[in-house]
Design a protein around this motif. Structure first.
Motif, PDB file in Angstrom:
ATOM      1  N   GLY A   7     -10.053  -9.474  29.698  1.00 42.25           N
ATOM      2  CA  GLY A   7      -9.431 -11.048  29.846  1.00 42.25           C
ATOM      3  C   GLY A   7      -9.358 -12.301  30.207  1.00 42.25           C
ATOM      4  O   GLY A   7      -9.634 -13.006  30.472  1.00 42.25           O
ATOM      5  N   ASN A   8     -10.068 -11.395  31.788  1.00 40.97           N
ATOM      6  CA  ASN A   8     -10.864 -12.743  33.042  1.00 40.97           C
ATOM      7  C   ASN A   8     -12.042 -13.347  32.278  1.00 40.97           C
ATOM      8  O   ASN A   8     -12.205 -14.310  32.090  1.00 40.97           O
ATOM      9  CB  ASN A   8     -11.934 -11.794  33.938  1.00 40.97           C
ATOM     10  CG  ASN A   8     -10.056 -11.669  34.775  1.00 40.97           C
ATOM     11  OD1 ASN A   8      -9.191 -12.435  35.120  1.00 40.97           O
ATOM     12  ND2 ASN A   8     -10.447 -10.725  36.428  1.00 40.97           N
TER      13      ASN A   8
ATOM     14  N   ASN B 211      -4.061 -11.683  27.865  1.00 43.93           N
ATOM     15  CA  ASN B 211      -5.512 -10.857  27.609  1.00 43.93           C
ATOM     16  C   ASN B 211      -5.583 -10.317  26.503  1.00 43.93           C
ATOM     17  O   ASN B 211      -6.578 -10.673  25.804  1.00 43.93           O
ATOM     18  CB  ASN B 211      -5.171  -9.422  28.295  1.00 43.93           C
ATOM     19  CG  ASN B 211      -5.148  -9.835  30.035  1.00 43.93           C
ATOM     20  OD1 ASN B 211      -5.728 -10.899  30.353  1.00 43.93           O
ATOM     21  ND2 ASN B 211      -4.436  -8.796  31.067  1.00 43.93           N
TER      22      ASN B 211
ATOM     23  N   LEU C  82     -15.973 -13.329  26.191  1.00 44.49           N
ATOM     24  CA  LEU C  82     -16.573 -12.338  25.699  1.00 44.49           C
ATOM     25  C   LEU C  82     -16.664 -12.362  23.661  1.00 44.49           C
ATOM     26  O   LEU C  82     -16.141 -13.573  23.372  1.00 44.49           O
ATOM     27  CB  LEU C  82     -15.144 -11.637  25.644  1.00 44.49           C
ATOM     28  CG  LEU C  82     -15.272 -10.527  24.710  1.00 44.49           C
ATOM     29  CD1 LEU C  82     -15.581  -8.995  25.814  1.00 44.49           C
ATOM     30  CD2 LEU C  82     -12.699  -9.869  24.747  1.00 44.49           C
TER      31      LEU C  82
ATOM     32  N   ALA D 248      -6.389 -19.572  27.848  1.00 46.52           N
ATOM     33  CA  ALA D 248      -7.346 -19.264  29.124  1.00 46.52           C
ATOM     34  C   ALA D 248      -6.337 -19.901  30.223  1.00 46.52           C
ATOM     35  O   ALA D 248      -6.308 -19.029  31.330  1.00 46.52           O
ATOM     36  CB  ALA D 248      -8.148 -19.165  28.635  1.00 46.52           C
TER      37      ALA D 248
ATOM     38  N   LEU E 220      -6.468 -13.341  24.475  1.00 39.25           N
ATOM     39  CA  LEU E 220      -7.886 -13.644  24.601  1.00 39.25           C
ATOM     40  C   LEU E 220      -8.545 -13.048  24.204  1.00 39.25           C
ATOM     41  O   LEU E 220      -9.906 -13.266  23.387  1.00 39.25           O
ATOM     42  CB  LEU E 220      -8.027 -13.783  25.738  1.00 39.25           C
ATOM     43  CG  LEU E 220      -7.170 -15.137  26.086  1.00 39.25           C
ATOM     44  CD1 LEU E 220      -7.361 -15.616  28.267  1.00 39.25           C
ATOM     45  CD2 LEU E 220      -8.466 -16.726  26.360  1.00 39.25           C
ATOM     46  N   VAL E 221      -8.034 -11.826  23.890  1.00 33.33           N
ATOM     47  CA  VAL E 221      -9.778 -10.692  23.747  1.00 33.33           C
ATOM     48  C   VAL E 221     -10.067 -10.815  22.238  1.00 33.33           C
ATOM     49  O   VAL E 221     -10.911 -10.773  21.187  1.00 33.33           O
ATOM     50  CB  VAL E 221      -8.959  -9.189  23.961  1.00 33.33           C
ATOM     51  CG1 VAL E 221      -9.960  -8.086  22.916  1.00 33.33           C
ATOM     52  CG2 VAL E 221     -10.003  -9.373  25.520  1.00 33.33           C
TER      53      VAL E 221
ATOM     54  N   GLU F  15     -10.100 -16.758  39.433  1.00 31.37           N
ATOM     55  CA  GLU F  15     -10.411 -16.575  37.150  1.00 31.37           C
ATOM     56  C   GLU F  15     -10.330 -18.042  37.732  1.00 31.37           C
ATOM     57  O   GLU F  15     -11.181 -18.144  36.706  1.00 31.37           O
ATOM     58  CB  GLU F  15      -9.679 -15.750  37.318  1.00 31.37           C
ATOM     59  CG  GLU F  15      -9.782 -14.076  37.892  1.00 31.37           C
ATOM     60  CD  GLU F  15     -11.082 -13.838  37.867  1.00 31.37           C
ATOM     61  OE1 GLU F  15     -11.407 -14.454  36.089  1.00 31.37           O
ATOM     62  OE2 GLU F  15     -11.467 -13.028  38.612  1.00 31.37           O
TER      63      GLU F  15
ATOM     64  N   TYR G   2      -9.954 -16.552  21.220  1.00 30.02           N
ATOM     65  CA  TYR G   2     -10.269 -17.434  22.926  1.00 30.02           C
ATOM     66  C   TYR G   2     -10.060 -19.264  22.949  1.00 30.02           C
ATOM     67  O   TYR G   2     -10.186 -19.595  21.512  1.00 30.02           O
ATOM     68  CB  TYR G   2     -11.577 -17.700  23.374  1.00 30.02           C
ATOM     69  CG  TYR G   2     -12.075 -19.260  24.419  1.00 30.02           C
ATOM     70  CD1 TYR G   2     -11.160 -18.769  25.150  1.00 30.02           C
ATOM     71  CD2 TYR G   2     -12.364 -20.432  24.096  1.00 30.02           C
ATOM     72  CE1 TYR G   2     -11.729 -19.772  26.558  1.00 30.02           C
ATOM     73  CE2 TYR G   2     -12.481 -21.265  24.582  1.00 30.02           C
ATOM     74  CZ  TYR G   2     -11.803 -20.575  25.850  1.00 30.02           C
ATOM     75  OH  TYR G   2     -11.657 -22.119  27.042  1.00 30.02           O
TER      76      TYR G   2
ATOM     77  N   ARG H 118      -2.477 -18.069  30.735  1.00 34.68           N
ATOM     78  CA  ARG H 118      -3.216 -16.440  31.179  1.00 34.68           C
ATOM     79  C   ARG H 118      -3.098 -16.637  32.800  1.00 34.68           C
ATOM     80  O   ARG H 118      -2.382 -15.986  33.533  1.00 34.68           O
ATOM     81  CB  ARG H 118      -4.367 -15.864  30.763  1.00 34.68           C
ATOM     82  CG  ARG H 118      -4.666 -14.343  30.900  1.00 34.68           C
ATOM     83  CD  ARG H 118      -6.464 -14.313  31.351  1.00 34.68           C
ATOM     84  NE  ARG H 118      -6.542 -12.914  31.933  1.00 34.68           N
ATOM     85  CZ  ARG H 118      -6.782 -12.120  33.135  1.00 34.68           C
ATOM     86  NH1 ARG H 118      -7.260 -13.362  33.486  1.00 34.68           N
ATOM     87  NH2 ARG H 118      -7.044 -11.340  33.196  1.00 34.68           N
TER      88      ARG H 118
ATOM     89  N   ALA I 208     -12.562 -13.036  28.812  1.00 34.72           N
ATOM     90  CA  ALA I 208     -12.301 -13.486  27.661  1.00 34.72           C
ATOM     91  C   ALA I 208     -11.624 -14.836  27.734  1.00 34.72           C
ATOM     92  O   ALA I 208     -11.787 -16.102  27.384  1.00 34.72           O
ATOM     93  CB  ALA I 208     -10.963 -13.105  26.629  1.00 34.72           C
ATOM     94  N   ALA I 209     -11.224 -14.679  28.913  1.00 32.37           N
ATOM     95  CA  ALA I 209     -10.451 -16.629  29.049  1.00 32.37           C
ATOM     96  C   ALA I 209     -11.581 -17.267  29.477  1.00 32.37           C
ATOM     97  O   ALA I 209     -11.875 -18.952  29.908  1.00 32.37           O
ATOM     98  CB  ALA I 209      -9.836 -16.159  30.876  1.00 32.37           C
ATOM     99  N   GLN I 210     -12.980 -16.583  29.582  1.00 30.65           N
ATOM    100  CA  GLN I 210     -13.906 -17.924  30.068  1.00 30.65           C
ATOM    101  C   GLN I 210     -15.341 -17.857  28.665  1.00 30.65           C
ATOM    102  O   GLN I 210     -15.988 -18.237  29.482  1.00 30.65           O
ATOM    103  CB  GLN I 210     -15.185 -16.779  32.063  1.00 30.65           C
ATOM    104  CG  GLN I 210     -14.448 -17.283  32.700  1.00 30.65           C
ATOM    105  CD  GLN I 210     -15.629 -16.110  33.228  1.00 30.65           C
ATOM    106  OE1 GLN I 210     -16.413 -16.084  33.387  1.00 30.65           O
ATOM    107  NE2 GLN I 210     -14.486 -15.188  34.103  1.00 30.65           N
ATOM    108  N   ASN I 211     -14.568 -17.527  28.136  1.00 30.63           N
ATOM    109  CA  ASN I 211     -15.140 -17.472  26.537  1.00 30.63           C
ATOM    110  C   ASN I 211     -16.504 -16.688  26.644  1.00 30.63           C
ATOM    111  O   ASN I 211     -17.139 -17.152  26.392  1.00 30.63           O
ATOM    112  CB  ASN I 211     -15.426 -19.220  26.172  1.00 30.63           C
ATOM    113  CG  ASN I 211     -15.427 -19.463  24.907  1.00 30.63           C
ATOM    114  OD1 ASN I 211     -15.001 -18.059  23.904  1.00 30.63           O
ATOM    115  ND2 ASN I 211     -15.610 -20.122  24.306  1.00 30.63           N
TER     116      ASN I 211
ATOM    117  N   LEU J 269     -13.567 -20.798  35.014  1.00 31.56           N
ATOM    118  CA  LEU J 269     -12.892 -21.081  32.972  1.00 31.56           C
ATOM    119  C   LEU J 269     -13.839 -22.269  33.050  1.00 31.56           C
ATOM    120  O   LEU J 269     -13.647 -22.106  31.471  1.00 31.56           O
ATOM    121  CB  LEU J 269     -11.641 -22.004  33.432  1.00 31.56           C
ATOM    122  CG  LEU J 269     -10.416 -20.705  34.611  1.00 31.56           C
ATOM    123  CD1 LEU J 269      -9.249 -20.435  33.630  1.00 31.56           C
ATOM    124  CD2 LEU J 269     -10.964 -19.182  32.843  1.00 31.56           C
TER     125      LEU J 269
END
Lengths: 113, 415
Positions: free
Chosen positions: A35-36, B323, A43, B335, B326-327, B354, B330, B338, A38-41, B358
């Motif tokens: 998730g960390n 999670n 993944l 984001a 986003l997986v 975190e 996106y 989350r 993916a949140a940064q786009n 971003l």
């Protein structure tokens, strides 16, 4: 951005089976880590976990069970990560939960055809 | 209802039905003729009714006039009627006997099929939303321009191009085959989701317009749940999501049209019926072990927001849902949300670490989030981020909220 394959390796767990709570906690840790990213786009593909059982086919049709005779650690799973450089990819890998159980992350840049 | 309000009301509910049925009959390449006949029907209605008064059954009157106009058109326009006659497998002489079926069943079927034609993957998303508003919701060009905060010309151009594309690709007005329906449904749901969000999140200060957009999106999604072929888990999940979200509609703005943030909302104003409706469709969405898609996850997150209970467990659940969301796919807003859930479930410090990765420096919501996370930890940094958010914010509503936060933080009013 380039694509990097993250290969998660760890020693196979031969101890007692994990309790549902332990499995849940481990799952959450992996999902937090993914998730960390993916949140940064960053993944590209969450990838998959791999079953521990496998077979290896060698020349002369030799088939053996599992890859474990040669490497101590087995591949537990993989993901595809987007990063600007190998160094950045390595930085991202620092938070991977596999490290907490003594495993490692191998990072390889994709050589796109 | 008196006549002056009745015609706009009927226009909104009946125009789209007449257009859908006629368009289905004529084929997508003649979509404008279908629209013209439907518009002309309302023109005749307003002229006739102002002289002779209201007919006993205005809807039946409209349908009868529309049928006659369609038949006359087929008779008069030789070229058109030859083409159409070929398509509907009747000869031009038989134009008068062509059945124009304005039964409830055919209206629903035609609208459903039009929905799939308009939400065709070949049409740009923005044009789909515009066309959906025009053809499926009976919005006037002015109303659409208003909803998109743009002018009439821009909308006309957009609709024209979209219709050209429908014609050029010769898109059939039909339900996709069972094998194809899931894939095609994805585009339909995306359009309905955009339509809803246009109403729910837009910078528009006119709450009536926004509410109507949300209501229309829900009505069309409802239509999909009423047909066996399209009543699929993802459709139910989307309708659940829309129901949960719109339950807060009355509570999220004050009388001046200013935004009231979630935590400051009066729970008594939340619409319990819509929350129950959301739960009903949520149950349907999770039936028969369907896979969990994007709308399931978003509906589940929205469900957790229907109660203000503020426990770590709740936020842990929300964090895990984000999670997974986003997986899967996106989006900057997911984001940011989350990261807020991360702060609530774990700690502000962890969330700040975190958040700063971003890379959303240009997004006012990013700075608003960091302003929130830093307050109580480093108020100077918090104020800095709120000021950046204020400079980047697009709407007055957002700026008002940010100014309030800033003055709470610094203890004085900022211009």
């Amino acid at each position: 951005m380039k694509d990097f394959l993250f290969i998660y390796r760890a020693e196979p767990n031969n101890g007692p089976a994990a309790s549902p709570e332990e499995m849940q906690a481990s799952m959450s840790k992996w999902m937090d880590w993914l998730g960390n990213i993916a949140a940064q786009n960053k993944l590209a593909d969450r990838g998959n976990r791999l079953h521990p059982a496998g077979k290896v086919v060698k020349p002369n049709n030799m088939i053996t069970d599992g890859p474990y005779t040669e490497i101590k650690e087995s591949i537990g799973g993989y993901s595809l990560i987007k990063a600007a450089s190998l160094d950045e990819a390595a930085e991202i890998a620092k938070g991977c939960p596999v490290l907490a159980v003594g495993g490692n992350v191998e990072i390889r840049e994709l050589n796109l055809m | 209802m008196q006549q002056p309000e009745l015609i706009p009301h009927l226009f909104r509910t009946e125009y789209r039905k007449i257009t859908a049925v006629l368009c289905k009959l004529f084929g997508i390449e003649h979509i404008e003729i279908a629209e013209d006949i439907a518009s002309d029907t309302f023109l005749t209605a307003s002229e006739t009714w102002s002289i002779k008064g209201l007919p006993e059954n205005p809807v039946a009157w409209l349908y009868m006039v529309a049928k006659n106009k369609a038949k006359n058109y087929l008779k008069r326009d030789a070229l058109f009627s030859q083409k159409i006659a070929q398509q509907i497998k009747a000869s031009a002489e038989q134009a008068e006997t062509i059945e124009i079926d304005l039964s409830a069943q055919n209206i629903t079927d035609s609208q459903l099929q039009m929905m799939f034609a308009i939400c065709h993957p070949g049409i740009p998303a923005e044009a789909q939303v515009g066309l959906a508003l025009r053809i499926l919701c009976g919005f006037g060009i002015n109303e659409i321009a208003d909803a998109f905060l743009t002018n009439k010309e821009a909308i006309n151009k957009r609709l024209f191009r979209a219709k050209e594309k429908l014609r050029a690709d010769n898109i059939a007005i039909e339900l996709p085959s069972a094998a194809e329906i899931n894939k095609r449904l994805e585009t339909v749901l995306t359009t309905l989701y955009l339509l809803f969000n246009e109403g729910y999140y837009s910078a528009h200060t006119n709450t009536t317009v926004r509410k109507e957009l949300c209501a229309e999106a829900m009505r069309l999604t409802h239509l999909l749940t009423e047909n066996e072929a399209t009543n699929l888990p993802a459709v139910n999940a989307l309708l659940a999501l829309m129901s949960f979200q719109s339950s807060r509609f009355e509570a999220r703005t004050n009388e001046q049209g200013e935004t009231i943030l979630y935590e400051d909302q009066d729970e008594n104003l939340w619409d319990k019926d819509l929350i129950d409706q959301g739960k009903y469709f949520m149950d349907a969405a999770f039936d028969n072990n369907a896979g969990l898609g994007k709308y399931h996850l978003e509906a589940a997150i929205a469900f957790f927001h229907t109660s203000k209970t503020d426990t770590k467990e709740k936020w842990e659940n929300i964090l895990q849902l984000y999670n997974r969301l986003l997986v899967t796919e996106y989006s900057p807003i997911a984001a940011l949300n989350r990261t807020y859930a991360l702060a609530k479930a774990r700690s502000k410090e962890e969330a700040i670490t975190e958040a700063e990765k971003l890379d959303l420096e240009d997004n006012h919501l990013y700075h608003a989030l960091l302003g929130e996370l830093y307050s109580g930890i480093d108020n100077l940094a918090a104020a800095g981020h709120l000021k950046k958010a204020l400079a980047l914010a697009q709407s007055d509503a957002d700026r008002t909220v940010l100014r309030k936060k800033l003055s709470l933080l610094t203890g004085n009013d900022t211009p």
